[in-house]
Scaffold this motif. Sequence first.
Motif, PDB file in Angstrom:
ATOM      1  N   TYR A   1      -3.592  10.735   5.246  1.00  0.00           N
ATOM      2  CA  TYR A   1      -2.745   9.779   4.529  1.00  0.00           C
ATOM      3  C   TYR A   1      -1.313  10.280   4.378  1.00  0.00           C
ATOM      4  O   TYR A   1      -0.394   9.479   4.249  1.00  0.00           O
TER       5      TYR A   1
ATOM      6  N   ASP B   1     -12.264   7.714   1.258  1.00  0.00           N
ATOM      7  CA  ASP B   1     -11.925   6.288   1.261  1.00  0.00           C
ATOM      8  C   ASP B   1     -13.099   5.492   1.823  1.00  0.00           C
ATOM      9  O   ASP B   1     -13.543   4.499   1.233  1.00  0.00           O
TER      10      ASP B   1
ATOM     11  N   ARG C   1       0.700   7.856  -6.116  1.00  0.00           N
ATOM     12  CA  ARG C   1      -0.310   8.927  -6.165  1.00  0.00           C
ATOM     13  C   ARG C   1       0.363  10.276  -5.925  1.00  0.00           C
ATOM     14  O   ARG C   1       0.107  11.249  -6.631  1.00  0.00           O
TER      15      ARG C   1
ATOM     16  N   ARG D   1     -12.838  12.488  -4.432  1.00  0.00           N
ATOM     17  CA  ARG D   1     -12.050  12.337  -3.202  1.00  0.00           C
ATOM     18  C   ARG D   1     -10.684  12.995  -3.371  1.00  0.00           C
ATOM     19  O   ARG D   1      -9.975  12.697  -4.337  1.00  0.00           O
TER      20      ARG D   1
ATOM     21  N   GLU E   1       0.824  -1.222   0.000  1.00  0.00           N
ATOM     22  CA  GLU E   1       0.000   0.000   0.000  1.00  0.00           C
ATOM     23  C   GLU E   1       0.851   1.262   0.000  1.00  0.00           C
ATOM     24  O   GLU E   1       0.439   2.295  -0.545  1.00  0.00           O
TER      25      GLU E   1
ATOM     26  N   LEU F   1       1.442   2.343  -3.437  1.00  0.00           N
ATOM     27  CA  LEU F   1       0.284   3.007  -4.061  1.00  0.00           C
ATOM     28  C   LEU F   1       0.208   4.473  -3.614  1.00  0.00           C
ATOM     29  O   LEU F   1       0.021   5.381  -4.432  1.00  0.00           O
ATOM     30  N   LEU F   2       0.397   4.715  -2.330  1.00  0.00           N
ATOM     31  CA  LEU F   2       0.347   6.095  -1.835  1.00  0.00           C
ATOM     32  C   LEU F   2       1.473   6.916  -2.462  1.00  0.00           C
ATOM     33  O   LEU F   2       1.288   8.073  -2.841  1.00  0.00           O
TER      34      LEU F   2
ATOM     35  N   ARG G   1     -14.692   8.581  -8.230  1.00  0.00           N
ATOM     36  CA  ARG G   1     -15.252   7.234  -8.060  1.00  0.00           C
ATOM     37  C   ARG G   1     -16.755   7.255  -8.316  1.00  0.00           C
ATOM     38  O   ARG G   1     -17.542   7.604  -7.441  1.00  0.00           O
TER      39      ARG G   1
HETATM   40  C1  IPM Z   1      -8.380   2.788  -1.905  1.00  0.00           C
HETATM   41  C2  IPM Z   1      -7.644   1.844  -0.995  1.00  0.00           C
HETATM   42  C3  IPM Z   1      -6.319   2.496  -0.584  1.00  0.00           C
HETATM   43  C4  IPM Z   1      -6.661   3.791   0.115  1.00  0.00           C
HETATM   44  C5  IPM Z   1      -5.426   1.598   0.288  1.00  0.00           C
HETATM   45  C6  IPM Z   1      -5.106   0.301  -0.413  1.00  0.00           C
HETATM   46  C7  IPM Z   1      -4.186   2.302   0.730  1.00  0.00           C
HETATM   47  O1  IPM Z   1      -8.419   1.499   0.102  1.00  0.00           O
HETATM   48  O2  IPM Z   1      -7.837   3.110  -2.982  1.00  0.00           O
HETATM   49  O3  IPM Z   1      -9.478   3.188  -1.545  1.00  0.00           O
HETATM   50  O4  IPM Z   1      -6.978   3.763   1.308  1.00  0.00           O
HETATM   51  O5  IPM Z   1      -6.639   4.832  -0.545  1.00  0.00           O
END
Ligand code: IPM
Length: 360
Positions: free
Chosen positions: A146, A251, A100, A139, A93, A96-97, A110
């Motif tokens: 985060y 989220d 971004r 969002r 994770e 991913l952060l 979304r």
């Molecule tokens: C999302 C996921 C991520 C977030 C996690 C995997 C870090 O839950 O994309 O919603 O919390 O942003």
Amino acid sequence: MEYKIGLIRGDGIGPEIIEEAKKVLDTTADKYGHVFHYSDMLLGGVSIDATGLPLTDETIAEAKTCDAVLMGSIGGDAATSPWYRLEPSKRPEAGLLKIRSALGLFANLRPAYLYNELRKACPLRDEIIGDGFDMVIVRELTGGLYFGKRYTEEVDGKLTAVDTLTYNEDEIRRIARRAFEIAGKRRKKVTSVDKANVLDSSRLWRKITAEVAADYPEIELENMLVDNCAMQLVRDPAQFDVILTENMFGDILSDEASMVTGSIGMLSSASLNETSFGLYEPSHGSAPDIAGQGKANPIATILSAAMMLRYSLDLDQEADAIEGAVQKALTDGYRTPDIYTEGTKLVSTSEMGNCICGNL
Ligand code: IPM
Ligand code: MG
């Protein structure tokens, strides 16, 4: 036209659903005379296995050479996967952060839409569903809890953990503008969600959002507290058009909104920066429990590919065609296990992909 698309297959069901989205993209390219060049990139658990890091500088640099990036899903089972024995900053994770943030993807869109065909999968009562609902959660994705300072320390002999929630006015203004722009192309209503009865960051959010709203007189702005919003989503989801909110609230609310549509396996998402570049991914996770069994629903990823064509490549007609092909697959009764109900036709991940390609 020719385009370069980054593909992040990721972990769990990621590779299977990306494969189907790629099939759909290639079928679309053939039909409309485009060429998509793909570049495979590592992120998440597979990246940890290959390089020791969930995200490398190479992946970031490669993503920047692409017109857009399509991603499957990342992460594994936290109870059993060795990735979760690493320190938090080295887990999937964290990659991913970091991507971004590195790509400046501050706007996460979304959509949550109820397909009439999936009414039976919707957990809400018929009278609440009414004529259905169609909303977009906008969002904020690169600020708030985060990305605030966090640490754990001992204070007076007690372990104490600290997370910080920070927003500055520019961060709020740019995401609010996005929400108003999107509402302008829809039903012209923005519901800004915050916790202004408690949090300073929310009070600033409300102030700046009101300033931005003044530039969009044709759009209605409503403020709603996040606890109330959580309730309203299951009480009367049709009241929402565009929900604008900060990272953490978004989220949580986006998972709730996806559940009321019947299946999280249906929902796409786009993460955009100031340019047309974006990272597109399904709203759901990597579902390691069903990985490799042909049970995953590829529709969220296929719809994310359609969003990519619309927002990053400016190919509206092609995006419409993909969305229409998905709609037809549902109308014709094809269902993966997550959306299966009696009387419909159960298909595997790849059969669903083939069916959608056949409809194009
Ligand atoms: C999302 C996921 C991520 C977030 C996690 C995997 C870090 O839950 O994309 O919603 O919390 O942003
Ligand atoms: Mg989430």
